[in-house]
Design a protein around this motif. Structure first.
Motif, PDB file in Angstrom:
ATOM      1  N   PRO A   1      34.109  47.715  13.671  1.00 15.31           N
ATOM      2  CA  PRO A   1      33.652  48.796  14.555  1.00 15.31           C
ATOM      3  C   PRO A   1      32.736  48.242  15.651  1.00 15.31           C
ATOM      4  O   PRO A   1      31.896  47.369  15.386  1.00 15.31           O
ATOM      5  N   LEU A   2      32.887  48.749  16.850  1.00 22.87           N
ATOM      6  CA  LEU A   2      32.072  48.264  17.953  1.00 22.87           C
ATOM      7  C   LEU A   2      30.587  48.562  17.734  1.00 22.87           C
ATOM      8  O   LEU A   2      29.735  47.786  18.181  1.00 22.87           O
ATOM      9  N   THR A   3      30.297  49.673  17.047  1.00 26.59           N
ATOM     10  CA  THR A   3      28.889  49.979  16.786  1.00 26.59           C
ATOM     11  C   THR A   3      28.271  48.923  15.861  1.00 26.59           C
ATOM     12  O   THR A   3      27.125  48.520  16.042  1.00 26.59           O
ATOM     13  N   ALA A   4      29.055  48.472  14.860  1.00 34.42           N
ATOM     14  CA  ALA A   4      28.569  47.425  13.953  1.00 34.42           C
ATOM     15  C   ALA A   4      28.368  46.127  14.722  1.00 34.42           C
ATOM     16  O   ALA A   4      27.376  45.411  14.525  1.00 34.42           O
TER      17      ALA A   4
ATOM     18  N   GLU B   1      36.672  42.495  22.972  1.00 36.43           N
ATOM     19  CA  GLU B   1      36.865  43.739  22.224  1.00 36.43           C
ATOM     20  C   GLU B   1      38.234  43.787  21.562  1.00 36.43           C
ATOM     21  O   GLU B   1      38.392  44.345  20.474  1.00 36.43           O
ATOM     22  N   ILE B   2      39.239  43.191  22.204  1.00 37.29           N
ATOM     23  CA  ILE B   2      40.587  43.145  21.623  1.00 37.29           C
ATOM     24  C   ILE B   2      40.561  42.393  20.294  1.00 37.29           C
ATOM     25  O   ILE B   2      41.168  42.807  19.303  1.00 37.29           O
ATOM     26  N   ILE B   3      39.825  41.286  20.270  1.00 32.54           N
ATOM     27  CA  ILE B   3      39.707  40.495  19.044  1.00 32.54           C
ATOM     28  C   ILE B   3      39.013  41.301  17.959  1.00 32.54           C
ATOM     29  O   ILE B   3      39.433  41.315  16.793  1.00 32.54           O
ATOM     30  N   LEU B   4      37.940  42.004  18.340  1.00 29.17           N
ATOM     31  CA  LEU B   4      37.210  42.826  17.369  1.00 29.17           C
ATOM     32  C   LEU B   4      38.092  43.932  16.795  1.00 29.17           C
ATOM     33  O   LEU B   4      38.078  44.205  15.589  1.00 29.17           O
ATOM     34  N   THR B   5      38.873  44.565  17.670  1.00 32.94           N
ATOM     35  CA  THR B   5      39.762  45.639  17.230  1.00 32.94           C
ATOM     36  C   THR B   5      40.826  45.104  16.282  1.00 32.94           C
ATOM     37  O   THR B   5      41.166  45.745  15.283  1.00 32.94           O
ATOM     38  N   ALA B   6      41.335  43.919  16.597  1.00 33.21           N
ATOM     39  CA  ALA B   6      42.394  43.319  15.776  1.00 33.21           C
ATOM     40  C   ALA B   6      41.923  43.050  14.353  1.00 33.21           C
ATOM     41  O   ALA B   6      42.699  43.166  13.399  1.00 33.21           O
ATOM     42  N   ILE B   7      40.639  42.702  14.197  1.00 32.60           N
ATOM     43  CA  ILE B   7      40.124  42.425  12.854  1.00 32.60           C
ATOM     44  C   ILE B   7      39.332  43.616  12.305  1.00 32.60           C
ATOM     45  O   ILE B   7      38.633  43.501  11.310  1.00 32.60           O
ATOM     46  N   GLU B   8      39.478  44.769  12.992  1.00 31.55           N
ATOM     47  CA  GLU B   8      38.964  46.057  12.518  1.00 31.55           C
ATOM     48  C   GLU B   8      37.445  46.062  12.293  1.00 31.55           C
ATOM     49  O   GLU B   8      36.941  46.562  11.282  1.00 31.55           O
TER      50      GLU B   8
ATOM     51  N   GLU C   1      32.208  47.314  26.618  1.00 33.69           N
ATOM     52  CA  GLU C   1      32.916  48.079  25.588  1.00 33.69           C
ATOM     53  C   GLU C   1      33.732  49.201  26.224  1.00 33.69           C
ATOM     54  O   GLU C   1      33.222  49.953  27.055  1.00 33.69           O
ATOM     55  N   ASN C   2      34.998  49.322  25.813  1.00 34.20           N
ATOM     56  CA  ASN C   2      35.880  50.334  26.400  1.00 34.20           C
ATOM     57  C   ASN C   2      35.400  51.752  26.139  1.00 34.20           C
ATOM     58  O   ASN C   2      35.623  52.646  26.961  1.00 34.20           O
TER      59      ASN C   2
ATOM     60  N   GLY D   1      23.317  51.011  19.039  1.00 40.48           N
ATOM     61  CA  GLY D   1      24.371  50.819  18.047  1.00 40.48           C
ATOM     62  C   GLY D   1      24.156  51.678  16.811  1.00 40.48           C
ATOM     63  O   GLY D   1      25.097  52.292  16.287  1.00 40.48           O
ATOM     64  N   ILE D   2      22.904  51.744  16.322  1.00 40.01           N
ATOM     65  CA  ILE D   2      22.586  52.576  15.154  1.00 40.01           C
ATOM     66  C   ILE D   2      22.848  54.055  15.469  1.00 40.01           C
ATOM     67  O   ILE D   2      23.457  54.789  14.661  1.00 40.01           O
ATOM     68  N   LYS D   3      22.418  54.482  16.645  1.00 39.48           N
ATOM     69  CA  LYS D   3      22.640  55.875  17.056  1.00 39.48           C
ATOM     70  C   LYS D   3      24.138  56.171  17.137  1.00 39.48           C
ATOM     71  O   LYS D   3      24.603  57.215  16.646  1.00 39.48           O
ATOM     72  N   GLY D   4      24.903  55.251  17.751  1.00 37.37           N
ATOM     73  CA  GLY D   4      26.336  55.431  17.880  1.00 37.37           C
ATOM     74  C   GLY D   4      27.040  55.489  16.543  1.00 37.37           C
ATOM     75  O   GLY D   4      27.974  56.275  16.332  1.00 37.37           O
ATOM     76  N   TYR D   5      26.594  54.683  15.578  1.00 41.56           N
ATOM     77  CA  TYR D   5      27.212  54.643  14.249  1.00 41.56           C
ATOM     78  C   TYR D   5      27.065  55.982  13.529  1.00 41.56           C
ATOM     79  O   TYR D   5      28.003  56.494  12.941  1.00 41.56           O
ATOM     80  N   PHE D   6      25.857  56.546  13.583  1.00 44.18           N
ATOM     81  CA  PHE D   6      25.623  57.800  12.871  1.00 44.18           C
ATOM     82  C   PHE D   6      26.192  59.012  13.605  1.00 44.18           C
ATOM     83  O   PHE D   6      26.297  60.102  13.011  1.00 44.18           O
ATOM     84  N   LEU D   7      26.592  58.842  14.849  1.00 46.57           N
ATOM     85  CA  LEU D   7      27.218  59.932  15.585  1.00 46.57           C
ATOM     86  C   LEU D   7      28.733  59.920  15.435  1.00 46.57           C
ATOM     87  O   LEU D   7      29.414  60.844  15.898  1.00 46.57           O
ATOM     88  N   LEU D   8      29.270  58.861  14.813  1.00 48.81           N
ATOM     89  CA  LEU D   8      30.731  58.783  14.626  1.00 48.81           C
ATOM     90  C   LEU D   8      31.214  59.868  13.657  1.00 48.81           C
ATOM     91  O   LEU D   8      30.554  60.188  12.693  1.00 48.81           O
TER      92      LEU D   8
END
Length: 204
Positions: free
Chosen positions: A70-73, A61-68, A133-134, A197-204
């Motif tokens: 989204p965890l939902t994507a 997750e740190i790597i994903l955050t560093a390259i921006e 995921e944090n 993931g789709i549900k989480g994305y649209f709830l952001l």
């Protein structure tokens, strides 16, 4: 904190790691070695796999955050990859068939193809990130997920140490059947991740 589902997490990683499917690969990799060397290779491959998967638990997750990203994507993309991976387990060459083929055309080592991609498969690496995921899981739950990963790897180690007996019992055909059943389970888990993931994305 919701109650941690030990069984569901264990089954998830059992499906993506597929310990039984690794038995024919191990037998092919170690066919030229004596019993002592086989034990050493089994332990080494399991330890390397554990280090790889725990690395993805901690740093994924740190790597994903560093390259921006989204965890939902990542969850949707990861679910799709897991789904495709599961389809290859069901309709393509089974794990034993595919990876034993790798052995026949490459150097037999504990690292490749035994540790990677047989045990610490791309699907397992992806699952290690998705299930820790944090934003969705507490540190305690992430630690428990790591314990479940290590528990599955302990099963892997035991099966590798008794690989000869297991192979005599189920054969390549039996390992292929188990691999395809695990693929079916993984398909349903992958779809669940995609929907979440789709549900989480649209709830952001």
């Amino acid at each position: 904190m919701a109650e941690f589902n030990y069984l569901a997490t264990f089954i998830f990683f059992f499906a993506v790691i597929d310990p039984i499917g690794s038995v024919p690969v191990f037998i092919a990799v170690t066919s030229a070695y004596d019993a002592k060397t086989k034990r050493k290779i089994a332990i080494q491959a399991t330890l390397v796999s554990a280090l790889i998967l725990i690395f993805f638990v901690i740093a994924g997750e740190i790597i994903l955050t560093a390259i921006e990203i989204p965890l939902t994507a990542f969850q949707v993309a990861g679910g799709i990859v897991l789904f495709l991976f599961a389809l290859t387990m069901i309709f393509g060459e089974s794990k034993p068939d595919e990876e034993v083929g790798m052995v026949k055309c490459s150097q037999e080592t504990a690292i490749f193809p035994l540790a990677v991609p047989s045990i610490a498969s791309p699907g397992a690496m992806l699952a290690a990130v998705l299930l820790t995921e944090n934003s969705r899981y507490t540190l305690v739950e992430q630690a428990l997920t790591s314990v479940m990963i290590l528990a599955v790897l302990a099963v892997v180690l035991v099966l590798l140490l008794i690989a000869g007996h297991v192979h005599k019992l189920i054969g390549n055909g039996g390992a292929s059947v188990v691999s395809r059943v695990m693929g079916l389970i993984l398909c349903s888990l992958a779809v669940s991740n995609i929907l979440a993931g789709i549900k989480g994305y649209f709830l952001l």
